[in-house]
Motif scaffolding. Structure first.
Motif, PDB file in Angstrom:
ATOM      1  N   LEU A 112      -7.321 -10.516 -12.033  1.00 44.40           N
ATOM      2  CA  LEU A 112      -6.600 -11.783 -11.841  1.00 44.40           C
ATOM      3  C   LEU A 112      -5.262 -11.816 -12.573  1.00 44.40           C
ATOM      4  CD1 LEU A 112      -9.602 -14.303 -12.172  1.00 44.40           C
ATOM      5  CD2 LEU A 112      -8.845 -13.013 -10.167  1.00 44.40           C
ATOM      6  N   LEU A 113      -4.590 -10.671 -12.617  1.00 47.37           N
ATOM      7  CA  LEU A 113      -3.260 -10.554 -13.204  1.00 47.37           C
ATOM      8  C   LEU A 113      -2.266 -10.162 -12.106  1.00 47.37           C
ATOM      9  CD1 LEU A 113      -4.390  -8.624 -16.393  1.00 47.37           C
ATOM     10  CD2 LEU A 113      -3.371 -10.920 -16.393  1.00 47.37           C
ATOM     11  N   PRO A 114      -0.970 -10.378 -12.301  1.00 49.96           N
ATOM     12  CA  PRO A 114       0.008 -10.072 -11.243  1.00 49.96           C
ATOM     13  C   PRO A 114      -0.006  -8.586 -10.876  1.00 49.96           C
ATOM     14  CG  PRO A 114       0.996 -11.453 -12.933  1.00 49.96           C
ATOM     15  CD  PRO A 114      -0.335 -11.012 -13.469  1.00 49.96           C
ATOM     16  N   PRO A 341     -13.685  -6.135  -1.701  1.00 49.81           N
ATOM     17  CA  PRO A 341     -12.426  -6.808  -2.059  1.00 49.81           C
ATOM     18  C   PRO A 341     -11.488  -5.963  -2.898  1.00 49.81           C
ATOM     19  CG  PRO A 341     -14.306  -7.775  -3.237  1.00 49.81           C
ATOM     20  CD  PRO A 341     -14.869  -6.867  -2.189  1.00 49.81           C
ATOM     21  N   GLU A 342     -12.012  -5.085  -3.757  1.00 47.36           N
ATOM     22  CA  GLU A 342     -11.120  -4.297  -4.606  1.00 47.36           C
ATOM     23  C   GLU A 342     -10.308  -3.268  -3.817  1.00 47.36           C
ATOM     24  OE1 GLU A 342     -14.562  -4.342  -4.391  1.00 47.36           O
ATOM     25  OE2 GLU A 342     -15.180  -3.357  -6.243  1.00 47.36           O
ATOM     26  N   ALA A 343     -10.681  -3.025  -2.558  1.00 47.79           N
ATOM     27  CA  ALA A 343      -9.948  -2.078  -1.717  1.00 47.79           C
ATOM     28  C   ALA A 343      -9.016  -2.775  -0.736  1.00 47.79           C
ATOM     29  CB  ALA A 343     -10.936  -1.197  -0.954  1.00 47.79           C
ATOM     30  N   THR A 344      -8.693  -4.041  -0.996  1.00 51.82           N
ATOM     31  CA  THR A 344      -7.888  -4.821  -0.046  1.00 51.82           C
ATOM     32  C   THR A 344      -6.550  -5.264  -0.610  1.00 51.82           C
ATOM     33  OG1 THR A 344      -8.917  -6.921  -0.726  1.00 51.82           O
ATOM     34  CG2 THR A 344      -9.990  -5.699   1.063  1.00 51.82           C
ATOM     35  N   LEU A 345      -6.101  -4.637  -1.688  1.00 49.74           N
ATOM     36  CA  LEU A 345      -4.820  -5.040  -2.279  1.00 49.74           C
ATOM     37  C   LEU A 345      -3.704  -4.974  -1.241  1.00 49.74           C
ATOM     38  CD1 LEU A 345      -2.923  -5.773  -4.587  1.00 49.74           C
ATOM     39  CD2 LEU A 345      -2.864  -3.349  -5.231  1.00 49.74           C
ATOM     40  N   TYR A 346      -3.646  -3.901  -0.461  1.00 51.82           N
ATOM     41  CA  TYR A 346      -2.572  -3.715   0.504  1.00 51.82           C
ATOM     42  C   TYR A 346      -2.923  -4.257   1.885  1.00 51.82           C
ATOM     43  CZ  TYR A 346      -0.843  -0.566  -3.117  1.00 51.82           C
ATOM     44  OH  TYR A 346      -0.410  -0.047  -4.303  1.00 51.82           O
ATOM     45  N   GLY A 347      -4.205  -4.294   2.222  1.00 48.69           N
ATOM     46  CA  GLY A 347      -4.582  -4.713   3.559  1.00 48.69           C
ATOM     47  C   GLY A 347      -5.008  -6.157   3.680  1.00 48.69           C
ATOM     48  N   GLY A 349      -3.406  -8.906   2.352  1.00 50.21           N
ATOM     49  CA  GLY A 349      -2.349  -9.909   2.221  1.00 50.21           C
ATOM     50  C   GLY A 349      -1.971 -10.184   0.773  1.00 50.21           C
ATOM     51  N   PHE A 350      -0.748 -10.684   0.590  1.00 48.97           N
ATOM     52  CA  PHE A 350      -0.273 -11.038  -0.747  1.00 48.97           C
ATOM     53  C   PHE A 350      -0.951 -12.323  -1.222  1.00 48.97           C
ATOM     54  CE2 PHE A 350       3.363  -8.531   0.855  1.00 48.97           C
ATOM     55  CZ  PHE A 350       3.469  -7.621  -0.191  1.00 48.97           C
ATOM     56  N   LEU A 351      -1.041 -12.466  -2.541  1.00 50.16           N
ATOM     57  CA  LEU A 351      -1.586 -13.696  -3.104  1.00 50.16           C
ATOM     58  C   LEU A 351      -0.572 -14.817  -2.939  1.00 50.16           C
ATOM     59  CD1 LEU A 351      -3.100 -12.346  -6.459  1.00 50.16           C
ATOM     60  CD2 LEU A 351      -4.163 -12.466  -4.197  1.00 50.16           C
ATOM     61  N   SER A 352      -1.057 -16.011  -2.692  1.00 44.72           N
ATOM     62  CA  SER A 352      -0.167 -17.161  -2.590  1.00 44.72           C
ATOM     63  C   SER A 352       0.356 -17.533  -3.978  1.00 44.72           C
ATOM     64  CB  SER A 352      -0.910 -18.354  -1.992  1.00 44.72           C
ATOM     65  OG  SER A 352      -1.887 -18.843  -2.912  1.00 44.72           O
ATOM     66  N   ASN A 353       1.490 -18.218  -4.008  1.00 42.28           N
ATOM     67  CA  ASN A 353       2.038 -18.676  -5.292  1.00 42.28           C
ATOM     68  C   ASN A 353       1.066 -19.619  -6.004  1.00 42.28           C
ATOM     69  OD1 ASN A 353       4.416 -17.230  -4.919  1.00 42.28           O
ATOM     70  ND2 ASN A 353       5.460 -18.928  -3.906  1.00 42.28           N
ATOM     71  N   GLU A 354       0.386 -20.442  -5.218  1.00 39.83           N
ATOM     72  CA  GLU A 354      -0.569 -21.379  -5.817  1.00 39.83           C
ATOM     73  C   GLU A 354      -1.720 -20.632  -6.476  1.00 39.83           C
ATOM     74  OE1 GLU A 354      -3.475 -25.114  -4.492  1.00 39.83           O
ATOM     75  OE2 GLU A 354      -1.972 -24.327  -3.099  1.00 39.83           O
ATOM     76  N   ASP A 355      -2.242 -19.598  -5.800  1.00 40.28           N
ATOM     77  CA  ASP A 355      -3.324 -18.815  -6.399  1.00 40.28           C
ATOM     78  C   ASP A 355      -2.835 -18.039  -7.619  1.00 40.28           C
ATOM     79  OD1 ASP A 355      -5.500 -19.550  -4.909  1.00 40.28           O
ATOM     80  OD2 ASP A 355      -5.355 -17.902  -3.473  1.00 40.28           O
ATOM     81  N   SER A 374     -11.618 -21.128 -10.880  1.00 40.14           N
ATOM     82  CA  SER A 374     -11.835 -20.097  -9.858  1.00 40.14           C
ATOM     83  C   SER A 374     -12.395 -20.690  -8.569  1.00 40.14           C
ATOM     84  CB  SER A 374     -12.758 -19.002 -10.385  1.00 40.14           C
ATOM     85  OG  SER A 374     -14.017 -19.517 -10.748  1.00 40.14           O
ATOM     86  N   ALA A 375     -13.122 -21.794  -8.680  1.00 38.74           N
ATOM     87  CA  ALA A 375     -13.643 -22.452  -7.471  1.00 38.74           C
ATOM     88  C   ALA A 375     -12.502 -22.971  -6.595  1.00 38.74           C
ATOM     89  CB  ALA A 375     -14.576 -23.590  -7.852  1.00 38.74           C
ATOM     90  N   GLY A 376     -11.334 -23.183  -7.195  1.00 43.75           N
ATOM     91  CA  GLY A 376     -10.193 -23.692  -6.445  1.00 43.75           C
ATOM     92  C   GLY A 376      -9.320 -22.622  -5.831  1.00 43.75           C
ATOM     93  N   PHE A 377      -9.639 -21.338  -6.068  1.00 48.21           N
ATOM     94  CA  PHE A 377      -8.865 -20.268  -5.437  1.00 48.21           C
ATOM     95  C   PHE A 377      -9.003 -20.367  -3.919  1.00 48.21           C
ATOM     96  CE2 PHE A 377      -9.750 -17.432  -9.351  1.00 48.21           C
ATOM     97  CZ  PHE A 377      -8.573 -17.833  -9.965  1.00 48.21           C
ATOM     98  N   SER A 378      -7.901 -20.214  -3.210  1.00 48.96           N
ATOM     99  CA  SER A 378      -7.983 -20.180  -1.749  1.00 48.96           C
ATOM    100  C   SER A 378      -8.318 -18.787  -1.238  1.00 48.96           C
ATOM    101  CB  SER A 378      -6.661 -20.651  -1.140  1.00 48.96           C
ATOM    102  OG  SER A 378      -5.607 -19.769  -1.491  1.00 48.96           O
ATOM    103  N   ASP A 379      -8.075 -17.773  -2.059  1.00 53.53           N
ATOM    104  CA  ASP A 379      -8.325 -16.384  -1.679  1.00 53.53           C
ATOM    105  C   ASP A 379      -9.728 -15.988  -2.130  1.00 53.53           C
ATOM    106  OD1 ASP A 379      -8.337 -13.497  -1.538  1.00 53.53           O
ATOM    107  OD2 ASP A 379      -6.148 -13.544  -1.524  1.00 53.53           O
ATOM    108  N   GLU A 380     -10.581 -15.647  -1.167  1.00 50.36           N
ATOM    109  CA  GLU A 380     -11.967 -15.327  -1.490  1.00 50.36           C
ATOM    110  C   GLU A 380     -12.081 -14.093  -2.377  1.00 50.36           C
ATOM    111  OE1 GLU A 380     -14.690 -17.112  -0.840  1.00 50.36           O
ATOM    112  OE2 GLU A 380     -13.355 -18.640   0.016  1.00 50.36           O
ATOM    113  N   ARG A 381     -11.113 -13.197  -2.298  1.00 50.19           N
ATOM    114  CA  ARG A 381     -11.146 -12.010  -3.157  1.00 50.19           C
ATOM    115  C   ARG A 381     -11.082 -12.405  -4.622  1.00 50.19           C
ATOM    116  NH1 ARG A 381      -6.119  -8.843  -0.749  1.00 50.19           N
ATOM    117  NH2 ARG A 381      -5.280 -10.948  -0.970  1.00 50.19           N
ATOM    118  N   LEU A 382     -10.236 -13.365  -4.929  1.00 48.04           N
ATOM    119  CA  LEU A 382     -10.088 -13.801  -6.311  1.00 48.04           C
ATOM    120  C   LEU A 382     -11.362 -14.452  -6.824  1.00 48.04           C
ATOM    121  CD1 LEU A 382      -6.460 -15.269  -6.203  1.00 48.04           C
ATOM    122  CD2 LEU A 382      -7.193 -12.954  -6.831  1.00 48.04           C
ATOM    123  N   LYS A 383     -12.043 -15.193  -5.961  1.00 43.94           N
ATOM    124  CA  LYS A 383     -13.315 -15.796  -6.370  1.00 43.94           C
ATOM    125  C   LYS A 383     -14.324 -14.711  -6.730  1.00 43.94           C
ATOM    126  CE  LYS A 383     -12.841 -20.003  -3.562  1.00 43.94           C
ATOM    127  NZ  LYS A 383     -13.416 -20.793  -2.453  1.00 43.94           N
TER     128      LYS A 383
END
Length: 468
Positions: A112-114, A341-347, A349-355, A374-383
């Motif tokens: 969960l870091l840039p 999910p850990e294999a989807t960095l490039y495939g 999509g980019f993380l949203s600014n909000e996430d 974390s419940a508020g993340f829109s990206d399921e990978r981050l959850k």
């Protein structure tokens, strides 16, 4: 601009499934005078099995995997903060763009870091191995590249350093801080003995420079592992602006100009001389004007008139340029997306600014507050990553049911016999057996290290068998 020189020692070679175990970073001014230094180690995350070959190479003992004061999340957080505080800088290491950078990106992503921390806030990225190759091609008298065991040039950091008067023994190599200091020393040496090439390569850390060169339509020289090739830029990838298609001008374009899109896709995989090559303009390509590097070509390849004629043919063939752009865009469309999910960095999509902002809040908050964030993340990978990190580092924050589910996931992750892309305990034990057969019987120290690795792996296996 300042510099950040760094090196990582990792749990294995595949970036998606591994993490840094040791990291060293040295911040310098523009004259390479050190301003700050970090040397860090972390514990192995419980869901990762270290590659026995990696432990043998780095010399890390199994007990060290559990004794470091920092968790993986804590160490990565320190690295991310250092990169942010030292910006803007050129971030450089030895073979980092191809390896260390990829491991760091994926580790940041799953923690969960840039992910692209080395390319934001004014940072540029460079690779000293690429610069050494460029100097060896363009100014071969400036640097000594030794021959390895196979009588081919060896570009290993230790070999290049020792051949150019920089101390880095085999015992010191693969320690992150020793490798970082040696990289800094080699960088200083290159700036002294080959200032023109180094300046050219540092300029190419700006993707705009390479983009403009390729867009010019002029004959250029593109460096590979050991030689320069006359080429011309044709078209950027319609979906990835930093990926350009170029053509090798030593190949007669008559053989491919009229090909359909599907046939052009096949040229990217062609064995032998490939007429079409892709160039990543944000990865410091070795790209120079023809006049700067033509002296390094073989005499029978110094034919600028022929190359200009072929470049003109390509520029004027609208159909080829259109089909090549389509081939670039369609090249990987048939790949199945990874279910992990850990294999989807490039495939994925980019993380949203909000996430991204929510991830920053997650790291700045107490564990008791992180579940709600974390419940508020829109990206399921981050959850998924947040749930994993909570299980690994703050299991007391989980409900009894959540803890039980997490333990079942961890047990399956480590002991499954299924064909999964990450290293499991059974796979690692099989690798130990293979390594033991390849090690010379006289190498008692490495055999002893391998025995310790095997005992540790067996201990982990027995623990999960008992837990089951």
């Amino acid at each position: 601009m300042s510099f950040v020189i760094y090196d990582l020692e990792t749990s294995g070679l595949e970036p998606q499934w591994n993490v840094p175990l040791q990291a060293a970073l040295i911040h310098t001014d523009q004259n390479l005078v050190p301003l700050g230094e970090l040397s860090l180690r972390c514990r192995l995350p419980a869901h990762i099995v270290p590659a026995p070959a990696a432990l043998l190479t780095t010399g890390i003992r199994p007990e060290q995997l559990e004794q470091s004061p920092l968790s993986s999340t804590e160490m990565l957080g320190i690295i991310a903060k250092a990169l942010a505080s030292w910006a803007p800088a050129t971030v450089i290491g030895y073979n980092t763009i191809r390896f260390d950078e990829e491991v760091l990106r994926h580790a940041f992503f799953t923690h969960l870091l840039p992910p692209y921390a080395t390319q934001v806030n004014g940072h540029r990225r460079a690779d000293l191995l690429t610069m050494v190759r460029a100097v060896a091609m363009l100014e071969p008298a400036a640097i000594t590249v030794p021959l390895g065991a196979t009588e081919k040039p060896s570009f290993k950091l230790g070999d290049v350093c020792r051949s150019n008067g920089i101390a880095l023994s085999e015992a010191e190599a693969h320690d992150a801080l020793a490798d970082t200091k040696a990289t800094l020393a080699l960088f200083r040496h290159l700036r002294e003995v080959a200032p023109t090439t180094v300046a050219t390569m540092l300029g190419l850390t700006d993707k705009g420079v390479a983009n403009r060169m390729l867009a010019s339509g002029e004959v250029m020289l593109l460096g590979g592992l050991s030689r320069l090739t006359p080429m011309v830029g044709v078209t950027p990838n319609p979906t990835v602006a930093t990926s350009w298609a170029t053509v090798d001008l030593t190949v007669d374009p008559a053989g491919y100009l009229d090909l359909a899109v599907e046939a052009i896709v096949g040229l990217f995989l062609q064995r032998g001389v490939r007429p079409i090559r892709t160039v990543k303009t944000n990865a410091q390509p070795i790209l120079v004007a023809y006049e700067q590097g033509c002296h390094a070509l073989q005499p029978d390849q110094r034919n600028l008139a022929l190359y200009n004629e072929r470049a003109a043919q390509i520029r004027e063939h609208t159909g080829f340029r259109t089909n090549l752009a389509a081939a670039l865009a369609n090249r990987f469309t048939e790949r199945e997306p990874s279910p992990y999910p850990e294999a989807t960095l490039y495939g994925g999509g980019f993380l949203s600014n909000e996430d991204a902002r929510a991830c920053a809040r997650w790291h700045a908050s107490l564990w008791a507050e992180r579940t709600a964030i974390s419940a508020g993340f829109s990206d399921e990978r981050l959850k998924a990553f947040a749930n994993r990190l909570t299980l690994l580092e703050a299991p007391q924050s989980l409900s009894p049911t959540g803890w039980q589910k997490g333990q079942a996931w961890l047990r399956d992750r480590l002991t499954t016999q299924a064909d999964v892309p990450w290293l499991t305990l059974p796979k690692a034990l099989a690798e130990v057996a293979t390594l033991r057969q390849t090690l010379p019987a006289s190498d008692a120290a490495r055999h002893g290290h391998l025995d310790a690795i095997e005992r540790w792996l067996n201990k982990q296996t027995q623990f999960f068998q008992l837990a089951a």
